[in-house]
Motif scaffolding. Sequence first.
Motif, PDB file in Angstrom:
ATOM      1  N   GLY A   2       1.241  -1.181  -0.436  1.00  0.00           N
ATOM      2  CA  GLY A   2       0.258   0.515   0.030  1.00  0.00           C
ATOM      3  C   GLY A   2       1.160   1.922   0.002  1.00  0.00           C
ATOM      4  N   GLU A   3       2.149   1.266   0.359  1.00  0.00           N
ATOM      5  CA  GLU A   3       3.537   2.493   0.198  1.00  0.00           C
ATOM      6  C   GLU A   3       3.211   2.743  -0.982  1.00  0.00           C
ATOM      7  OE1 GLU A   3       4.449   4.016   2.886  1.00  0.00           O
ATOM      8  OE2 GLU A   3       4.267   2.676   4.228  1.00  0.00           O
ATOM      9  N   GLN A   4       2.957   4.173  -1.179  1.00  0.00           N
ATOM     10  CA  GLN A   4       2.912   5.297  -2.814  1.00  0.00           C
ATOM     11  C   GLN A   4       4.707   5.196  -3.206  1.00  0.00           C
ATOM     12  OE1 GLN A   4       0.148   5.444  -4.219  1.00  0.00           O
ATOM     13  NE2 GLN A   4      -0.793   4.313  -3.188  1.00  0.00           N
ATOM     14  N   ILE A   5       4.894   4.922  -4.238  1.00  0.00           N
ATOM     15  CA  ILE A   5       6.469   5.350  -5.127  1.00  0.00           C
ATOM     16  C   ILE A   5       6.244   6.043  -5.202  1.00  0.00           C
ATOM     17  CG2 ILE A   5       8.795   3.874  -5.944  1.00  0.00           C
ATOM     18  CD1 ILE A   5       6.586   0.581  -5.546  1.00  0.00           C
ATOM     19  N   PRO A   6       7.185   7.270  -5.239  1.00  0.00           N
ATOM     20  CA  PRO A   6       7.121   8.675  -6.104  1.00  0.00           C
ATOM     21  C   PRO A   6       8.187   8.089  -7.355  1.00  0.00           C
ATOM     22  CG  PRO A   6       8.121   9.235  -3.588  1.00  0.00           C
ATOM     23  CD  PRO A   6       7.596   7.323  -4.034  1.00  0.00           C
ATOM     24  N   VAL A   7       7.507   8.659  -7.940  1.00  0.00           N
ATOM     25  CA  VAL A   7       8.311   8.397  -9.536  1.00  0.00           C
ATOM     26  C   VAL A   7       7.741   9.362 -10.560  1.00  0.00           C
ATOM     27  CG1 VAL A   7       8.169   6.341 -11.845  1.00  0.00           C
ATOM     28  CG2 VAL A   7       7.394   5.225  -9.442  1.00  0.00           C
ATOM     29  N   PHE A   8       9.288   9.742 -11.986  1.00  0.00           N
ATOM     30  CA  PHE A   8       9.123   9.965 -12.719  1.00  0.00           C
ATOM     31  C   PHE A   8       9.134   9.465 -14.090  1.00  0.00           C
ATOM     32  CE2 PHE A   8      11.967  12.541  -9.636  1.00  0.00           C
ATOM     33  CZ  PHE A   8      11.518  13.716  -9.177  1.00  0.00           C
ATOM     34  N   VAL A   9       8.165   9.777 -15.177  1.00  0.00           N
ATOM     35  CA  VAL A   9       8.564   9.218 -16.541  1.00  0.00           C
ATOM     36  C   VAL A   9       9.068   9.891 -17.126  1.00  0.00           C
ATOM     37  CG1 VAL A   9       6.831   8.183 -17.880  1.00  0.00           C
ATOM     38  CG2 VAL A   9       6.012   7.716 -15.989  1.00  0.00           C
TER      39      VAL A   9
ATOM     40  N   PRO B 104      21.584   3.189  -1.384  1.00  0.00           N
ATOM     41  CA  PRO B 104      20.121   3.502  -1.273  1.00  0.00           C
ATOM     42  C   PRO B 104      20.043   4.850  -0.414  1.00  0.00           C
ATOM     43  CG  PRO B 104      20.742   2.227   0.478  1.00  0.00           C
ATOM     44  CD  PRO B 104      22.197   2.581  -0.107  1.00  0.00           C
ATOM     45  N   GLU B 105      20.392   5.432  -0.009  1.00  0.00           N
ATOM     46  CA  GLU B 105      19.446   6.751   0.671  1.00  0.00           C
ATOM     47  C   GLU B 105      19.910   8.135   0.009  1.00  0.00           C
ATOM     48  OE1 GLU B 105      23.736   6.766   1.923  1.00  0.00           O
ATOM     49  OE2 GLU B 105      22.198   4.758   1.733  1.00  0.00           O
ATOM     50  N   TRP B 106      19.883   7.913  -1.082  1.00  0.00           N
ATOM     51  CA  TRP B 106      19.893   9.075  -2.698  1.00  0.00           C
ATOM     52  C   TRP B 106      18.509   9.179  -2.797  1.00  0.00           C
ATOM     53  CZ3 TRP B 106      23.866  12.812  -1.889  1.00  0.00           C
ATOM     54  CH2 TRP B 106      23.851  12.946  -2.438  1.00  0.00           C
ATOM     55  N   MET B 107      18.238  10.731  -4.116  1.00  0.00           N
ATOM     56  CA  MET B 107      17.193   9.798  -4.953  1.00  0.00           C
ATOM     57  C   MET B 107      17.821  10.376  -6.047  1.00  0.00           C
ATOM     58  SD  MET B 107      15.319  13.897  -3.426  1.00  0.00           S
ATOM     59  CE  MET B 107      15.892  15.293  -4.097  1.00  0.00           C
ATOM     60  N   SER B 108      16.943  10.323  -6.829  1.00  0.00           N
ATOM     61  CA  SER B 108      16.832  10.716  -8.049  1.00  0.00           C
ATOM     62  C   SER B 108      15.715  12.250  -8.200  1.00  0.00           C
ATOM     63  CB  SER B 108      16.040   9.952  -9.113  1.00  0.00           C
ATOM     64  OG  SER B 108      16.063   8.649  -9.008  1.00  0.00           O
ATOM     65  N   ALA B 109      16.199  13.173  -8.961  1.00  0.00           N
ATOM     66  CA  ALA B 109      15.286  14.413  -8.634  1.00  0.00           C
ATOM     67  C   ALA B 109      15.204  14.747 -10.184  1.00  0.00           C
ATOM     68  CB  ALA B 109      17.202  15.576  -7.650  1.00  0.00           C
TER      69      ALA B 109
ATOM     70  N   VAL C  73      11.933   6.634 -14.014  1.00  0.00           N
ATOM     71  CA  VAL C  73      12.727   7.009 -13.007  1.00  0.00           C
ATOM     72  C   VAL C  73      11.634   6.929 -11.322  1.00  0.00           C
ATOM     73  CG1 VAL C  73      14.311   8.717 -12.226  1.00  0.00           C
ATOM     74  CG2 VAL C  73      13.948   8.104 -14.509  1.00  0.00           C
ATOM     75  N   PRO C  74      12.395   5.880 -10.700  1.00  0.00           N
ATOM     76  CA  PRO C  74      11.585   5.541  -9.351  1.00  0.00           C
ATOM     77  C   PRO C  74      12.479   6.270  -8.236  1.00  0.00           C
ATOM     78  CG  PRO C  74      12.115   3.469  -9.481  1.00  0.00           C
ATOM     79  CD  PRO C  74      12.790   4.796 -11.440  1.00  0.00           C
ATOM     80  N   ASN C  75      11.835   6.779  -7.276  1.00  0.00           N
ATOM     81  CA  ASN C  75      12.347   6.805  -5.614  1.00  0.00           C
ATOM     82  C   ASN C  75      11.667   5.973  -4.749  1.00  0.00           C
ATOM     83  OD1 ASN C  75      14.644   9.106  -5.933  1.00  0.00           O
ATOM     84  ND2 ASN C  75      12.506  10.072  -7.058  1.00  0.00           N
ATOM     85  N   VAL C  76      12.410   4.651  -4.651  1.00  0.00           N
ATOM     86  CA  VAL C  76      11.615   3.424  -4.129  1.00  0.00           C
ATOM     87  C   VAL C  76      12.405   3.466  -2.638  1.00  0.00           C
ATOM     88  CG1 VAL C  76      12.224   1.850  -6.353  1.00  0.00           C
ATOM     89  CG2 VAL C  76      14.252   2.384  -4.268  1.00  0.00           C
ATOM     90  N   ARG C  77      11.410   2.968  -1.629  1.00  0.00           N
ATOM     91  CA  ARG C  77      11.626   3.088  -0.693  1.00  0.00           C
ATOM     92  C   ARG C  77      13.283   2.907  -0.236  1.00  0.00           C
ATOM     93  NH1 ARG C  77       7.926  -1.067   1.808  1.00  0.00           N
ATOM     94  NH2 ARG C  77       6.309  -0.582  -0.426  1.00  0.00           N
ATOM     95  N   GLY C  78      13.884   3.464   0.827  1.00  0.00           N
ATOM     96  CA  GLY C  78      15.211   4.010   0.914  1.00  0.00           C
ATOM     97  C   GLY C  78      15.899   5.196   0.363  1.00  0.00           C
TER      98      GLY C  78
END
Length: 596
Positions: free
Chosen positions: A356-363, A382-387, A406-411
Amino acid sequence: MTLLSTLLSLPAVIAFDVDDSGRLLVGYDGSGVRQLHEVSPAGDWRALTDLADRVTNGQLIPGTTRVVVEHDTGGNERGQLSVLDLTDPELELEPLVHDPEYFNTLIEVRADRLLYTSNRRNGTDFDLIARELATGDETTLWDGGGYVMRVKPSPDGRWVAVTRAGGPANSNQLLLVESGTTHTIEVTSYDDPTYLHAISWLPDSSGLLVASDADRDRIAILRYDLATGALSDLLVDERYDLAGWACPDGEHLLVATTDDGEISLALHRLADGVLLAPLGLPAGGCAARHMAAADPLWSTDGAYALINYNSPTEPPCVIRYTRETGELLTVRAPDMPELPANLPTPESHRVKSFDGEQIPVFVYRPADGGDGSAVVLVHGGPEWMSARVWHPMTIALAGQGHTVVVPNVRGSAGYGKRWYSLDDKYLRLNSVKDLAALHDWLPELGLDPRRAALYGGSYGGYMVLAGLAFQPERWAAGVDVVGMASLVTFLENTSDYRRVAREREYGSLAEDREFLEQASPLNQVDQIRAPLLVIHGANDPRVPLSEAEQIAAALAARDIPCELLVYPDEGHGLHKRVNQLDAYPKALAFLAETLK
């Protein structure tokens, strides 16, 4: 020239230092390897170095014509410090701190001394060292052990703020070290699950600002008062991560706000954090690297600030902000060609995962709608982010007809402490499950899930291998750049200093080996059926080359197509243009063939 070759050949500029006249020191890779350049207030450029390997920092020695330069060899990240005189016609580098077996990182240069960190005492712990420029005498200011992350001396020279890796994953401890004494103040505890960055002293040295998520989900700007020892909120926004840098004039504060991969800047009042005005930077990009990998820089009088900026449609450049007038001067490469037209920009989505968690994603969509194939590009950390940053491979993949997810998976960072903690240690494989959720979501974008590939570097490379090993029925291909095939052998063979820091995130060899084995793609190699391309630097101090070699050998033994590209003069990633122009077009061709 292909689109990817054109994009990779576009030069980038990064800011290192600025003086009160507005003169800049920048890193510029027009030669194919980042070198140190001087940019005059009038905009005239001069190359200061011409090395075979990249320059990682450069700082002016105040009141002199000399510059301290940090550089490594073959991407090994073992920084060495040299000095050059701007009046020397030959601009020859003179060795200053050279210990080729160890990591020496330039912190700050003042008129009489420089500060740097080094692990030469035991190869693991980083000490803070002051070197007198006139005599070469050195004093160890702090040797308390651990992986030093950030160092910031107070303007009066009495104190040095130090952050080191804390006990919990992705945590830092803030210490204040009194110069010339053994007196150390523990501002935060080693065991606090708190992330800290962007240390900024108040001009009168009465205290400092720090960006921290102590006791909250989002990163806020806190103020520490030396007289009282109190740590209090200065600026808080429960929706976004914040960071701040005090202006040397004592009245202003530069504030960065991270919002779904975009980082904007605004000028605030230092006394109470009240907003004065946005800086007016181009929207949709990043005006400071997340987690302060490249902070804005104030000149010593506060007249100018240097901002490292890039976006999905703008290669890395430097913007000089004049505080008095608000003028923004963009410093691009002197030979910057015109950018290709109609570059893709990201759409923002949220994807429901298994729990049920929502993954932030860029397309990023191809201009013509594409051919129905997808490439899921996973960031490192893993504790970086796609910006929302410049990424030539993303543009080229979309130009080839692939929709890039391009996701920002958990972590991932940038979405709160709760989100970046959801993959720690025994939760590691939940982030891999996020990849499955993304795959199952592809038809909602009108994409063919049978023609979907994984692409990632460093931890993203581990995620590529984990996706292929734990979800073999889903993925058609993978590109692994400097990734870990086994969490066990990675921790056994990485640099000593790195092991100490990374065991906090992944688990320790002594206590968590059984789970580390379970979470290692190499131990599930019999399940991999998709073709794989592996790219690695021979001198990688973080993820050893042996990680790439063992996954390639294991797949070759099973007749699974796998090509290994090794670059003898690179480390953790490819930084030289000649190697990028060799490896990345091959990756593009590999994906075109496997996803056709």
